[in-house]
Scaffold this motif. Sequence first.
Motif, PDB file in Angstrom:
ATOM      1  N   VAL A 107     -15.500  12.887 -60.740  1.00  0.00           N
ATOM      2  CA  VAL A 107     -16.843  12.928 -60.134  1.00  0.00           C
ATOM      3  C   VAL A 107     -17.747  11.881 -60.791  1.00  0.00           C
ATOM      4  O   VAL A 107     -18.511  11.192 -60.129  1.00  0.00           O
ATOM      5  N   THR A 113     -19.353   8.741 -58.867  1.00  0.00           N
ATOM      6  CA  THR A 113     -20.803   8.552 -58.874  1.00  0.00           C
ATOM      7  C   THR A 113     -21.160   7.152 -59.356  1.00  0.00           C
ATOM      8  O   THR A 113     -22.048   6.493 -58.795  1.00  0.00           O
ATOM      9  N   GLN A 119     -25.562  13.058 -55.001  1.00  0.00           N
ATOM     10  CA  GLN A 119     -24.397  12.984 -55.886  1.00  0.00           C
ATOM     11  C   GLN A 119     -24.834  12.802 -57.334  1.00  0.00           C
ATOM     12  O   GLN A 119     -24.240  13.395 -58.246  1.00  0.00           O
ATOM     13  N   TYR A 177     -24.078  15.271 -60.478  1.00  0.00           N
ATOM     14  CA  TYR A 177     -23.476  14.752 -61.712  1.00  0.00           C
ATOM     15  C   TYR A 177     -24.337  15.107 -62.924  1.00  0.00           C
ATOM     16  O   TYR A 177     -23.819  15.585 -63.944  1.00  0.00           O
TER      17      TYR A 177
END
Length: 295
Positions: A131, A135, A186, A190
């Motif tokens: 992730v 990102t 996003q 994060y």
Amino acid sequence: MIDKHIDEYITFLKIEKGLSPASLSSYKQDLKHYLSYLDELGVKSLEKVDTDMLISFIKHLNEKGLSSKTISRTQSTLRNFHQFLLNQDVTKMNPAIKLTAVRGEKKLPEYLTIEEMETLLATPEDSPAGVRDSTMMEVLYASGIRVSELISIKKPDVNTEMGFIRVRGKGSKERIVPITDFVARQLEHYIVSIRPRLLKTEDTEDLFITNRGRGFTRQGLWKTIKKYEVLSGISKNITPHTFRHSFATHLIENGADLRAVQEMLGHSDISTTQIYTQISASKIREMYKQFHPRK
């Protein structure tokens, strides 16, 4: 003695001009090569340098097969260095002022198609590191920022509600870069859910952190991108800068204003941004040749 003047010039560029460490390193390397060449000629004083010696040095670089871009940068370095010496009363003239600019071919930067970019961005797995990597790549593509700008982003620089990131560009110049709603969401995910899991014993203000809880280096980010180049199966040389080229090319292909793209990229001169219009025109010519019935 010449070494001393080079060090003084690099210090001047660092303090007065605020140049980045990477730029300072390039200029110092150019001047070290220049110093080595003068030493071969037996020149021990910069007052003895004339235009013919500089022309001879440029020819020497050309014979070594250096690119026109590198030679042009070296000429600019020499011109500015000798002007510095003149201003400091070290010499009485600037012998580099008459050097003719090198005009070489401009290599168009490589970029990904929209389809290739979508494939690359979909490659990371659904894990904390995946992730984070996803990102980072989404931010690079959404903003067109440089590698050095990405790894220097701090948590307070991000405003997901307003949809922008504050970045520090060349010469420590700050600018505000917009991001899409998708990337803002996003980033929020994060920061709230993923980043705390990557932190170790010490907190850090760096936005993107490694599995060891530290901020990324240029080399670390480069290795991460290369990993996904392989995993994606895309047969192109993908680097962090590829995202910047793709960002600019896709915006201009879709009708974005050149001045707006210049501002987002942080280019001081619009001629630097205009290369992306050449990419767009080149793509149009390729399509024309491919599809026109009378080829």
